[in-house]
Design an enzyme around this catalytic site. Sequence first.
Site, PDB file in Angstrom:
ATOM      1  N   HIS A  97       6.097  -0.629  -2.729  1.00  0.00           N
ATOM      2  CA  HIS A  97       5.353   0.124  -3.771  1.00  0.00           C
ATOM      3  C   HIS A  97       5.518   1.586  -3.560  1.00  0.00           C
ATOM      4  CE1 HIS A  97       3.099  -3.804  -5.207  1.00  0.00           C
ATOM      5  NE2 HIS A  97       4.154  -3.889  -5.500  1.00  0.00           N
ATOM      6  N   ASN A 102       0.947  -1.159  -0.082  1.00  0.00           N
ATOM      7  CA  ASN A 102      -0.179  -0.011   0.146  1.00  0.00           C
ATOM      8  C   ASN A 102       0.915   1.223  -0.027  1.00  0.00           C
ATOM      9  OD1 ASN A 102      -2.079  -1.821   0.124  1.00  0.00           O
ATOM     10  ND2 ASN A 102      -2.448  -1.383   2.390  1.00  0.00           N
ATOM     11  N   ASP A 151      -0.413   4.046   1.009  1.00  0.00           N
ATOM     12  CA  ASP A 151      -1.023   5.239   2.235  1.00  0.00           C
ATOM     13  C   ASP A 151      -0.134   4.922   3.107  1.00  0.00           C
ATOM     14  OD1 ASP A 151      -1.762   2.944   4.163  1.00  0.00           O
ATOM     15  OD2 ASP A 151      -3.451   2.431   2.612  1.00  0.00           O
ATOM     16  N   GLY A 186      -5.385  -9.115   3.100  1.00  0.00           N
ATOM     17  CA  GLY A 186      -6.093  -8.325   2.236  1.00  0.00           C
ATOM     18  C   GLY A 186      -5.175  -8.020   0.812  1.00  0.00           C
ATOM     19  N   CYS A 228      12.794  13.482  -6.887  1.00  0.00           N
ATOM     20  CA  CYS A 228      13.293  14.228  -7.748  1.00  0.00           C
ATOM     21  C   CYS A 228      13.887  13.260  -9.047  1.00  0.00           C
ATOM     22  CB  CYS A 228      14.323  15.288  -7.543  1.00  0.00           C
ATOM     23  SG  CYS A 228      14.729  16.490  -8.744  1.00  0.00           S
TER      24      CYS A 228
HETATM   25  P1  OAD Z   1      -6.319  -5.887  -4.765  1.00  0.00           P
HETATM   26  O1  OAD Z   1      -7.204  -4.703  -4.849  1.00  0.00           O
HETATM   27  O2  OAD Z   1      -5.726  -6.430  -5.876  1.00  0.00           O
HETATM   28  O3  OAD Z   1      -6.808  -7.024  -3.751  1.00  0.00           O
HETATM   29  C1  OAD Z   1      -7.325  -6.575  -2.493  1.00  0.00           C
HETATM   30  C2  OAD Z   1      -7.712  -7.967  -1.598  1.00  0.00           C
HETATM   31  O4  OAD Z   1      -8.357  -7.622  -0.537  1.00  0.00           O
HETATM   32  C3  OAD Z   1      -8.752  -8.705  -2.445  1.00  0.00           C
HETATM   33  O5  OAD Z   1      -8.314  -9.965  -2.259  1.00  0.00           O
HETATM   34  C4  OAD Z   1      -9.931  -8.639  -1.597  1.00  0.00           C
HETATM   35  O6  OAD Z   1     -10.689  -9.718  -1.319  1.00  0.00           O
HETATM   36  C5  OAD Z   1      -9.154  -8.277  -0.234  1.00  0.00           C
HETATM   37  N1  OAD Z   1     -10.223  -7.517   0.826  1.00  0.00           N
HETATM   38  C6  OAD Z   1     -11.036  -6.419   0.429  1.00  0.00           C
HETATM   39  N2  OAD Z   1     -11.597  -5.911   1.576  1.00  0.00           N
HETATM   40  C7  OAD Z   1     -10.942  -6.844   2.460  1.00  0.00           C
HETATM   41  C8  OAD Z   1     -11.204  -6.604   3.955  1.00  0.00           C
HETATM   42  N3  OAD Z   1     -12.177  -5.838   4.602  1.00  0.00           N
HETATM   43  N4  OAD Z   1     -10.544  -7.396   4.872  1.00  0.00           N
HETATM   44  C9  OAD Z   1      -9.675  -8.431   4.099  1.00  0.00           C
HETATM   45  N5  OAD Z   1      -9.419  -8.520   2.904  1.00  0.00           N
HETATM   46  C10 OAD Z   1     -10.262  -7.709   1.837  1.00  0.00           C
HETATM   47  O7  OAD Z   1      -5.079  -5.241  -3.810  1.00  0.00           O
HETATM   48  P2  OAD Z   1      -3.524  -5.532  -3.788  1.00  0.00           P
HETATM   49  O8  OAD Z   1      -3.499  -7.178  -3.448  1.00  0.00           O
HETATM   50  O9  OAD Z   1      -2.722  -4.844  -2.802  1.00  0.00           O
HETATM   51  O10 OAD Z   1       0.269  -1.949  -7.280  1.00  0.00           O
HETATM   52  O11 OAD Z   1      -2.875  -4.977  -4.974  1.00  0.00           O
HETATM   53  C11 OAD Z   1      -1.444  -5.314  -5.382  1.00  0.00           C
HETATM   54  C12 OAD Z   1      -0.880  -4.160  -6.173  1.00  0.00           C
HETATM   55  O12 OAD Z   1      -1.546  -4.079  -7.251  1.00  0.00           O
HETATM   56  C13 OAD Z   1      -1.307  -2.916  -5.691  1.00  0.00           C
HETATM   57  O13 OAD Z   1       0.119  -2.687  -4.718  1.00  0.00           O
HETATM   58  C14 OAD Z   1      -0.944  -2.059  -6.813  1.00  0.00           C
HETATM   59  C15 OAD Z   1      -1.835  -2.383  -7.658  1.00  0.00           C
HETATM   60  O14 OAD Z   1      -1.854  -2.216  -8.833  1.00  0.00           O
HETATM   61  C16 OAD Z   1       0.934  -1.117  -7.758  1.00  0.00           C
HETATM   62  O15 OAD Z   1       0.591   0.096  -7.781  1.00  0.00           O
HETATM   63  C17 OAD Z   1       2.364  -1.239  -8.049  1.00  0.00           C
END
Ligand code: OAD
Length: 234
Positions: free
Chosen positions: A111, A94, A96, A177, A119
């Site tokens: 990330h 994340n 954030d 998550g 810069c």
């Molecule tokens: P995703 O949006 O791909 O996946 C979010 C996951 O969180 C899903 O598997 C949901 O089922 C789960 N989820 C949602 N709400 C939840 C909750 N309240 N409790 C538990 N689980 C929950 O996000 P990431 O896997 O973080 O990369 O994505 C990976 C990367 O892809 C990001 O860092 C970003 C993106 O493109 C870059 O920007 C390089």
Amino acid sequence: MQIAPDASIVVLTGAGISAESGLRTFRDAGGLWEGHRVEEVATPEAFARNPDLVQRFYDARRRQLRTVEPNAAHLALARLEQDWPGEVLLVTQNVDDLHERAGSRKVLSMHGELRKARCEACRTVMAWAEDLEPRPPCPACGARSLRPHIVWFGEEPLGLPTIFDAVSRCGLFVAIGTSGVVYPAAGLVGATPRSARTIEVNLERSSMANAFREHRVGPATEVVPGLVRELLEA
Ligand code: OAD
């Protein structure tokens, strides 16, 4: 499964841990990310093609951080780091700042971070709270070459040697998550020692679920505080 009372722990978090704080996950809106396709805003090519759009997109994400707060899952992980006798490394995908605001100290943001700028002229990375559009000068060198300190698709994630070193000797690996579709994060569970305890926390079984021995299905704000309590009271 029990782990040594001072085993080292690696926790990997993804967008799902911040969902209940009000930040949208990447894949919950038909492939759109706050109304944009990822290739429009999260690649070096997109930045070269349309820097203003990309800067405005991340400016909006950075401003949004002021409207959200860490949730019970972020707070529980900060408590784990504070009270666990062994090493705890929190690796987050994340961008954030909710883990830091919850009190976690050892956070590796693989990330990048919305609250930093980099810069492109002098390579300085600096704390940044304001907008980057219209382009302000770099405080270090004066060039108008600041970009968000974000790892875009096609760029190398940050801290990989440290992450793989910690993962390769951990006693417990927990992924919370994350959908398990973006590498190398999705491959980390495969780099854990054979003896490691591995737990996936997600609303559903993710695409990397089979690589984990244990699954806790449910919202992070409910599952993570319980898991941390279990670990600290074992
Ligand atoms: P995703 O949006 O791909 O996946 C979010 C996951 O969180 C899903 O598997 C949901 O089922 C789960 N989820 C949602 N709400 C939840 C909750 N309240 N409790 C538990 N689980 C929950 O996000 P990431 O896997 O973080 O990369 O994505 C990976 C990367 O892809 C990001 O860092 C970003 C993106 O493109 C870059 O920007 C390089």
